[in-house]
Design an enzyme around this catalytic site. Sequence first.
Site, PDB file in Angstrom:
ATOM      1  N   GLU A   1     -10.479  -2.355   4.357  1.00 50.18           N
ATOM      2  CA  GLU A   1      -9.141  -1.836   4.659  1.00 50.18           C
ATOM      3  C   GLU A   1      -8.991  -0.436   4.068  1.00 50.18           C
ATOM      4  OE1 GLU A   1      -6.457  -5.837   4.787  1.00 50.18           O
ATOM      5  OE2 GLU A   1      -6.737  -5.038   2.787  1.00 50.18           O
TER       6      GLU A   1
ATOM      7  N   ASP B   1       0.775  -1.257   0.000  1.00 48.79           N
ATOM      8  CA  ASP B   1       0.000   0.000   0.000  1.00 48.79           C
ATOM      9  C   ASP B   1       0.807   1.309   0.000  1.00 48.79           C
ATOM     10  OD1 ASP B   1      -1.516  -2.117   0.860  1.00 48.79           O
ATOM     11  OD2 ASP B   1      -2.264  -1.149   2.659  1.00 48.79           O
TER      12      ASP B   1
HETATM   13  C1  FRU Z   1      -3.888  -3.599   2.687  1.00 47.79           C
HETATM   14  C2  FRU Z   1      -3.278  -4.037   4.002  1.00 47.79           C
HETATM   15  C3  FRU Z   1      -3.634  -3.067   5.100  1.00 47.79           C
HETATM   16  C4  FRU Z   1      -2.503  -3.241   6.079  1.00 47.79           C
HETATM   17  C5  FRU Z   1      -1.324  -3.490   5.172  1.00 47.79           C
HETATM   18  C6  FRU Z   1      -0.313  -4.426   5.718  1.00 47.79           C
HETATM   19  O1  FRU Z   1      -3.235  -4.080   1.565  1.00 47.79           O
HETATM   20  O2  FRU Z   1      -3.683  -5.344   4.304  1.00 47.79           O
HETATM   21  O3  FRU Z   1      -4.905  -3.280   5.669  1.00 47.79           O
HETATM   22  O4  FRU Z   1      -2.309  -2.133   6.891  1.00 47.79           O
HETATM   23  O5  FRU Z   1      -1.844  -4.009   3.964  1.00 47.79           O
HETATM   24  O6  FRU Z   1       0.833  -4.461   4.938  1.00 47.79           O
END
Ligand code: FRU
Length: 488
Positions: free
Chosen positions: A229, A47
């Site tokens: 998320e 992300d």
């Molecule tokens: C989304 C996610 C988020 C989390 C991160 C962990 O892709 O699953 O919810 O904070 O990636 O790397």
Amino acid sequence: MKKFFLFSLIILVIACQENPEKKPQMSEEKLYRPAFHFTPKKSWMNDPNGMFYYKGTYHLYFQYYPDDNVWGPMHWGHASSKDMVNWEEYPIALYPDEMGYIFSGSAVVDHNNTSGFGQNGKTPTVAIFTHHNMEKEKAAQVDVETQSIAYSLDEGMTWTKYAGNPVIENPEIRDFRDPKVIWDDNSNQWIMALAAHDNVRFYASPNLKDWSYLSNFGFDKGHYGGVWECPDLFPLKVAGSDEIKWVLFVSINPGGPNGGSATQYFVGDFDGTNFVLDQDFAKDLENRNDFWVDFGRDNYAGVTWQNIQRDNGNRLFIGWMSNWDYAQEVPTHAWRSAMTIAREIGLIKTTQGYRLTNIPVEEAKQTLDSLTLDSETLLGNMKLELAVDSMKKVGYILSNKLGEKLEFGFDPVKQNFYIDRTVAGKNDFSEKFAPQLSYAPRFTEEKNIQGSMILDKTSIELFWDDGRTVMTEIFFPNAPFNQITKIE
Ligand code: FRU
């Protein structure tokens, strides 16, 4: 001996001509490293995090595991750019610590020093992120995730974690992460949107340290089968008017329109406490339920930039150009994953109601226009036009000397845009990568279709009908795509 050598060489040359696959392969770097999309120099990225704009520079942090090309203990990597196309990567911004891995989150420029972190007149930048505790996860505890903050006094280059972390304790919710914070002028406070399994929780704070719970939104709204998320809540001006609507982005994994992860949006109002869906939008949601920022398979966890807005109120966005279905298996090894091109997010009012648009940022288009579409690799920004005269598919085919091809366009029978990457090169690394075509609805009635394409070595981003239908997908040909033909 000499003769034999010459003979072998000739055979080799002939063999290569007859079967181009036997030609020495291009290096992974040359074949797959995007020419103008951000990738980390090495290792795993997911992300985008903490994006903020300050003094002419766009900062981009990202979920980063420096020691391997698969997901692992999360850090925040850091890069910045003046034009959102040419990125410079910097040392890691945040390292995991005894409270956990550093999961996704946001950053704000605290102009009024509400946090008190400012010193000697220096404006603090404050990052708000999730601490994810692996020991608790392994022990199957529920309170694995808490929210923490860190501040920077050198414009995002180095960070100090706040001694009073966490700033939000876990209220016995297992998935409790990805805080996205904005300053709300109306209620005169910081507002946080936080993902909590199948809903978004909103919190308020005067100083980024003390947070109080306001309300939540979700449960049975939109798509909620997969985990919610990376939310983002922000106001947008409706194009051509002074009307303000609030937009909520929620990434969901799995449950995307073409499988795996994707980002949905909601349109409504926010009064400083509650986010309430717009009435027409709510009706539409019941009928259609396909409000996606991007219908392609490779745009996830995207959120908008802090501290910058266009004059017309539009916001800037970037997403992770991959999908949890196969992100850890894609055939690049030195690095894994790229970000999308940065985009401008807008809101329009149509006869059906409010709709999101997203188009490449002007800055990127300008830089990309100067890229030559050379004969070795097709790259850059191109206008697209499709004339729909019959029930025949219309579109384009990108191809290479190996006969691999990527097809995309519009299918009048299905009334859908599509991308077909099933024969576009390597796809056996994951069964989920290219089992079938991806589709996206069309929202306008005009006969002819206008669009634009941003094409890099391993990605295509399609913006149809002024950004009303967007599709982003990645692909891995064994030789560069160097031909484009029209299907009419
Ligand atoms: C989304 C996610 C988020 C989390 C991160 C962990 O892709 O699953 O919810 O904070 O990636 O790397």
